[in-house]
Design a protein around this motif. Structure first.
Motif, PDB file in Angstrom:
ATOM      1  N   MET A  35       0.831  -1.197   0.000  1.00  0.00           N
ATOM      2  CA  MET A  35       0.000   0.000   0.000  1.00  0.00           C
ATOM      3  C   MET A  35       0.870   1.254   0.000  1.00  0.00           C
ATOM      4  N   PHE A  36       0.234   2.404  -0.265  1.00  0.00           N
ATOM      5  CA  PHE A  36       0.963   3.651  -0.468  1.00  0.00           C
ATOM      6  C   PHE A  36       0.896   4.607   0.720  1.00  0.00           C
ATOM      7  N   CYS A  37       0.003   4.359   1.674  1.00  0.00           N
ATOM      8  CA  CYS A  37      -0.177   5.313   2.767  1.00  0.00           C
ATOM      9  C   CYS A  37      -0.546   4.567   4.043  1.00  0.00           C
ATOM     10  N   MET A  38       0.002   5.021   5.167  1.00  0.00           N
ATOM     11  CA  MET A  38      -0.199   4.339   6.442  1.00  0.00           C
ATOM     12  C   MET A  38      -1.452   4.783   7.171  1.00  0.00           C
ATOM     13  N   GLY A  39      -2.118   5.830   6.699  1.00  0.00           N
ATOM     14  CA  GLY A  39      -3.267   6.329   7.428  1.00  0.00           C
ATOM     15  C   GLY A  39      -2.867   7.363   8.454  1.00  0.00           C
ATOM     16  N   LEU A  40      -3.699   7.524   9.476  1.00  0.00           N
ATOM     17  CA  LEU A  40      -3.515   8.614  10.428  1.00  0.00           C
ATOM     18  C   LEU A  40      -2.516   8.300  11.526  1.00  0.00           C
ATOM     19  N   ARG A  41      -2.192   7.026  11.732  1.00  0.00           N
ATOM     20  CA  ARG A  41      -1.193   6.652  12.733  1.00  0.00           C
ATOM     21  C   ARG A  41      -0.223   5.651  12.120  1.00  0.00           C
ATOM     22  N   MET A  42       1.042   6.019  12.055  1.00  0.00           N
ATOM     23  CA  MET A  42       2.039   5.204  11.370  1.00  0.00           C
ATOM     24  C   MET A  42       2.671   4.171  12.283  1.00  0.00           C
ATOM     25  N   THR A  43       3.071   3.050  11.679  1.00  0.00           N
ATOM     26  CA  THR A  43       3.899   2.050  12.340  1.00  0.00           C
ATOM     27  C   THR A  43       4.961   1.591  11.349  1.00  0.00           C
ATOM     28  N   ALA A  44       5.944   0.832  11.844  1.00  0.00           N
ATOM     29  CA  ALA A  44       7.085   0.465  11.016  1.00  0.00           C
ATOM     30  C   ALA A  44       6.792  -0.710  10.093  1.00  0.00           C
ATOM     31  N   ASN A  45       5.968  -1.667  10.547  1.00  0.00           N
ATOM     32  CA  ASN A  45       5.689  -2.873   9.773  1.00  0.00           C
ATOM     33  C   ASN A  45       4.478  -3.568  10.386  1.00  0.00           C
ATOM     34  N   GLN A  46       4.127  -4.740   9.871  1.00  0.00           N
ATOM     35  CA  GLN A  46       2.908  -5.407  10.325  1.00  0.00           C
ATOM     36  C   GLN A  46       3.002  -5.886  11.773  1.00  0.00           C
ATOM     37  N   ASP A  47       4.156  -6.355  12.202  1.00  0.00           N
ATOM     38  CA  ASP A  47       4.300  -6.754  13.604  1.00  0.00           C
ATOM     39  C   ASP A  47       4.129  -5.551  14.526  1.00  0.00           C
ATOM     40  N   ASP A  48       4.718  -4.438  14.143  1.00  0.00           N
ATOM     41  CA  ASP A  48       4.611  -3.205  14.916  1.00  0.00           C
ATOM     42  C   ASP A  48       3.160  -2.724  14.939  1.00  0.00           C
ATOM     43  N   ARG A  49       2.493  -2.841  13.814  1.00  0.00           N
ATOM     44  CA  ARG A  49       1.081  -2.452  13.713  1.00  0.00           C
ATOM     45  C   ARG A  49       0.211  -3.299  14.641  1.00  0.00           C
ATOM     46  N   ALA A  50       0.460  -4.598  14.657  1.00  0.00           N
ATOM     47  CA  ALA A  50      -0.313  -5.483  15.529  1.00  0.00           C
ATOM     48  C   ALA A  50      -0.076  -5.154  17.000  1.00  0.00           C
ATOM     49  N   GLU A  51       1.168  -4.837  17.347  1.00  0.00           N
ATOM     50  CA  GLU A  51       1.456  -4.484  18.738  1.00  0.00           C
ATOM     51  C   GLU A  51       0.793  -3.165  19.110  1.00  0.00           C
ATOM     52  N   ALA A  52       0.756  -2.206  18.170  1.00  0.00           N
ATOM     53  CA  ALA A  52       0.055  -0.951  18.432  1.00  0.00           C
ATOM     54  C   ALA A  52      -1.422  -1.209  18.692  1.00  0.00           C
ATOM     55  N   TYR A  53      -2.008  -2.151  17.958  1.00  0.00           N
ATOM     56  CA  TYR A  53      -3.413  -2.530  18.174  1.00  0.00           C
ATOM     57  C   TYR A  53      -3.612  -3.065  19.589  1.00  0.00           C
ATOM     58  N   ARG A  54      -2.749  -3.984  20.004  1.00  0.00           N
ATOM     59  CA  ARG A  54      -2.880  -4.553  21.347  1.00  0.00           C
ATOM     60  C   ARG A  54      -2.838  -3.463  22.411  1.00  0.00           C
ATOM     61  N   ARG A  55      -1.883  -2.565  22.285  1.00  0.00           N
ATOM     62  CA  ARG A  55      -1.690  -1.557  23.328  1.00  0.00           C
ATOM     63  C   ARG A  55      -2.852  -0.571  23.371  1.00  0.00           C
ATOM     64  N   TYR A  56      -3.372  -0.215  22.216  1.00  0.00           N
ATOM     65  CA  TYR A  56      -4.512   0.701  22.182  1.00  0.00           C
ATOM     66  C   TYR A  56      -5.723   0.055  22.847  1.00  0.00           C
ATOM     67  N   VAL A  57      -6.073  -1.159  22.426  1.00  0.00           N
ATOM     68  CA  VAL A  57      -7.286  -1.781  22.955  1.00  0.00           C
ATOM     69  C   VAL A  57      -7.123  -2.103  24.439  1.00  0.00           C
ATOM     70  N   ARG A  58      -5.938  -2.511  24.852  1.00  0.00           N
ATOM     71  CA  ARG A  58      -5.733  -2.763  26.280  1.00  0.00           C
ATOM     72  C   ARG A  58      -5.876  -1.484  27.092  1.00  0.00           C
ATOM     73  N   SER A  59      -5.435  -0.355  26.545  1.00  0.00           N
ATOM     74  CA  SER A  59      -5.621   0.904  27.273  1.00  0.00           C
ATOM     75  C   SER A  59      -7.102   1.223  27.418  1.00  0.00           C
ATOM     76  N   ALA A  60      -7.908   0.849  26.422  1.00  0.00           N
ATOM     77  CA  ALA A  60      -9.354   1.052  26.515  1.00  0.00           C
ATOM     78  C   ALA A  60      -9.982   0.100  27.529  1.00  0.00           C
ATOM     79  N   LEU A  61      -9.542  -1.148  27.527  1.00  0.00           N
ATOM     80  CA  LEU A  61     -10.060  -2.109  28.500  1.00  0.00           C
ATOM     81  C   LEU A  61      -9.765  -1.681  29.929  1.00  0.00           C
ATOM     82  N   ASP A  62      -8.659  -0.993  30.137  1.00  0.00           N
ATOM     83  CA  ASP A  62      -8.274  -0.552  31.475  1.00  0.00           C
ATOM     84  C   ASP A  62      -8.904   0.780  31.872  1.00  0.00           C
ATOM     85  N   ASN A  63      -9.602   1.433  30.948  1.00  0.00           N
ATOM     86  CA  ASN A  63     -10.275   2.702  31.236  1.00  0.00           C
ATOM     87  C   ASN A  63     -11.705   2.390  31.674  1.00  0.00           C
ATOM     88  N   PRO A  64     -12.093   2.697  32.909  1.00  0.00           N
ATOM     89  CA  PRO A  64     -13.410   2.282  33.413  1.00  0.00           C
ATOM     90  C   PRO A  64     -14.592   2.818  32.622  1.00  0.00           C
TER      91      PRO A  64
END
Length: 727
Positions: free
Chosen positions: A641-670
């Motif tokens: 693809m040609f564009c990463m969107g609104l939040r960039m990551t280095a590669n697919q592994d990095d992208r997946a880890e960013a997903y985990r951290r975002y959703v976990r931060s939401a799960l921890d927000n009451p």
């Protein structure tokens, strides 16, 4: 890798916050010598020797200056480090590397920071890079560091499209091989990487106090500019193959021949059979083995054990782990004026059925072209993959995928026929339509006038029609109404009302309110410092008043606009669809007045939050209501693809880890009761109607799942209820 199990108490904060004072410490670095790249295109090679921009082992404390926090060189278990320390979230230090002239980093993919968080709190960090040629261009990336974690945080260097190619490449936010424009309405700007001027790094939030150990800042990842970037586009066009993919690159998962689709089906069938979905879920995706609450036959919200939750129709706690735009239309791209981009556009035969017509766009090349031709590569590929009955087969696969992936919600703008199968809970969406407040403005358009008669009539009619389809369906969670409206600051809509013509309904209401308060125009003039000759003259004027002198009245009417908007929608929804939740308007940017009005009338307040975490997201102080994330995403450039969107990551592994951290931060927000990823499928390689062409899908344009993010979602689905409950 240490992982924090909880973010602890989420403190309420104001939706708008003042800009923080950032203490800056500066190192001036002379130009360094680069090396020749050995490869080009997507997929950075990290085997080459990095170029060191800062090495803590060779740094001297006298280089650093700061008027906040502490800067020192210290020995750590991993060697010498530059230690950034702070004691206030309102004064964060920022490392600023400035070249005496410029750096030529054109042979590198990334600027990377080797950093550790030695503390006991999660810290958000930010990398920025600037070039100036002649104006400033900026790339930036944020990352969340867990307590005790050390990471190499990589920020891709996005290149500026050469001016001589702007007439050849258009209708896209990003271009092949990591190029983007340096102008227009897209927030990121392509850099002149041959003349990079600054690299900056520092904490950007979450921890009120803490330290970071900075070991090195390097340029790394070999990159060589493609020949077409020198101006010879004969090597570039056509650039899209018959499947809608970039034809000049290869990557894992790329389709090379029609026969590949059958092999993908067989492989995925094995994967879905081996991963049927979380065992602890009920049929709706609720927590079957968790607490049993009142079952009403519809979704509702309840605060349980100090945290907000959905409750599903069977009375089980439910946290909405969802994906937007689930359906076959992710890769539809305009083709008018760009026919030469494409290797194959059918004149006749079965694939000619996938042409469609577009009607305008809010931004970009096709904004004023109405109508224009477009081609649905995603649908054509589904026809290739599943045959003439592709819609039926595809819908079945989608539901099986979602369950297998640990996803329990079909999010906004999804295919109605897929949702109507009642196998996965879903949300639905509506838009208010009426005369706009003419003096208003916004990225997606003007703000609707909630005092217009047609506003009330239209929203009642549309909700009634939607309720006939979904109002009694237990699988329907609720309704979003509108998206990313332009709320501005806490007086903007009132000012816009006064800048509107005399027949604006909101303006008439505002002036009637002022008449009731002041009685005479002279008293209003005295309070506002204005010189209106009469109330009629004020009605006919389109001048903005002094915002400071009129602040009290402007704020009061802004609140009235916001409350009238939300109350009108809520009354219509509760009248026509009494069992469904009002999920708000999907705030992008918002002020406290609007957020308070939403909380007053919505069952759940929604935010589209394109950040790296949502740990600090909260409604204005004193308001206790559930929140849902309507959109977020991360992208990378290593899958064609040609564009990463609104939040960039280095590669697919990095992208997946960013997903985990975002959703976990939401799960921890009451307060947060769910996150919905935008979107199910990558956007078209050459852009949708407004040029967005982001690598943001769980699947690509050929319906091939991205295994890294699928695995991340499966992990979240398996853990989310116990994590949310603190077990």
């Amino acid at each position: 890798m240490p992982v924090a199990s909880s973010l602890g108490r989420i403190l309420p904060r104001r939706t708008w916050v003042p800009l923080r004072t950032i203490a800056v410490w500066v190192i001036v670095v002379s130009g360094l010598v680069g090396f020749a790249g050995r490869s080009w295109g997507q997929g950075a090679n990290l085997d080459g020797e990095p170029r060191v921009l800062l090495d803590a082992a060779k740094a001297d404390a006298s280089w650093f200056k700061t008027n906040q926090g502490t800067i020192e060189i210290a020995d750590t278990d991993a060697g010498k480090a530059v230690v950034l320390g702070w004691t206030s979230a309102d004064a964060l230090p920022e490392l600023k590397l400035t070249a005496k002239e410029t750096w030529d980093l054109s042979r590198f993919w990334y600027v990377s920071v080797d950093v550790a968080n030695p503390g006991e709190s999660i810290v958000r960090v930010k990398i920025k890079a600037n070039s100036r040629d002649p104006k400033w261009q900026t790339n930036e990336r944020e990352y969340v560091l867990y307590p005790g974690e050390r990471a190499m945080v990589r920020m891709p260097l996005i290149r500026r499209l050469p001016d001589e190619l702007k007439d050849d490449l258009f209708g896209m936010r990003g271009f092949p091989d990591g190029y983007e424009p340096d102008d227009g309405d897209y927030p990121r700007r392509g850099l002149n990487v041959a003349k990079l001027k600054q690299v900056m790094f520092g904490p950007s939030g979450l921890a009120a106090s803490g330290k970071l150990y900075l070991y090195r800042i390097v340029a790394e990842g070999t990159y060589r500019a493609p020949p077409w970037a020198e101006g010879d586009t004969s090597m570039l066009f056509p650039l899209i193959d018959r499947f809608g993919q970039y034809k000049h690159r290869d990557w894992p998962g790329k389709i090379h021949a029609t026969e590949d689709f059958a092999r993908r089906i067989d492989a995925e069938e094995q994967d879905l059979a081996a991963n049927p979905g979380p065992k602890a879920w009920d049929k709706f995706g609720g927590w079957a083995t968790g607490p049993q609450l009142e079952a009403t036959g519809h979704f509702r919200v309840q605060k349980y054990d100090g945290k907000w939750w959905f409750v599903d129709p069977e009375g089980h706690l439910f946290w909405s782990h969802g994906i937007d735009c689930v359906g076959p239309n992710g890769a539809v791209t305009p083709i008018d004026d760009r026919e030469h981009y494409f290797e194959f556009l059918p004149d006749e035969g079965p694939f000619a059925a996938f042409y469609t017509t577009g009607h305008g766009a809010p931004h970009g090349y096709y904004q004023n072209k109405n109508p224009y031709r477009a081609y649905a590569f995603s649908q054509a590929n589904l026809f290739r993959k599943y045959g003439p009955q592709w819609r039926t087969r595809y819908a079945d696969v989608v539901h099986r995928r979602l369950r297998s992936w640990g996803v329990n919600t079909i999010g906004n703008w999804s295919d109605r026929d897929i949702a109507a199968l009642d196998r996965t809970p879903y949300v639905t969406t509506l838009s208010t339509k009426s005369r706009n407040i003419e003096g208003s403005s916004g990225y997606w358009g003007k703000f609707p006038d909630p005092f217009a008669v047609e506003f009330v009539e239209t929203i009642n009619r549309w909700i009634r029609l939607q309720a006939e389809k979904t109002g009694r369906d237990p699988w329907c969670i609720g309704y979003f109404v509108d998206n990313e409206m332009s709320w501005g600051d806490d007086t903007s809509l009132a000012v816009a009302t006064l800048q509107s013509p005399a027949d604006q309904p909101a303006k008439k209401v505002f002036i009637d309110d002022l008449k009731a308060k002041y009685g005479s125009i002279d008293k209003l003039n005295e309070a506002w410092g204005t010189e209106y000759a009469s109330w009629k003259a004020m009605l006919e004027s389109t001048d903005a008043p002094d915002k400071e002198k009129a602040a009290e009245d402007l704020g009061a009417f802004y609140t009235k606009i916001a409350e009238t908007y939300f109350r009108t929608v809520a009354e219509a929804l509760h009248k026509h669809a009494p069992g469904k939740l009002y999920l708000g308007c999907r705030f992008a940017r918002v002020n406290d007045r609007a957020a308070k009005a939403a909380a007053k009338y919505c069952d759940v307040v929604s935010y589209n939050r394109y950040q790296v975490d949502v740990a600090e997201l909260a409604l204005p102080e004193g308001i206790d209501k559930p929140i849902i994330i309507g959109e977020f995403h991360f992208g990378a450039l290593d899958r064609g693809m040609f564009c990463m969107g609104l939040r960039m990551t280095a590669n697919q592994d990095d992208r997946a880890e960013a997903y985990r951290r975002y959703v976990r931060s939401a799960l921890d927000n009451p307060a947060i009761v769910g996150t919905h990823w935008f979107q199910y499928m990558n956007q078209a390689t050459t852009g949708r109607f407004d040029g967005e062409n982001y690598q943001i899908g769980f699947v690509d344009v050929c319906d091939t799942p991205n295994p890294e993010i699928v695995q991340a979602a499966r992990e979240i689905g398996a853990e989310m209820y116990r994590r949310r409950a603190g077990k």
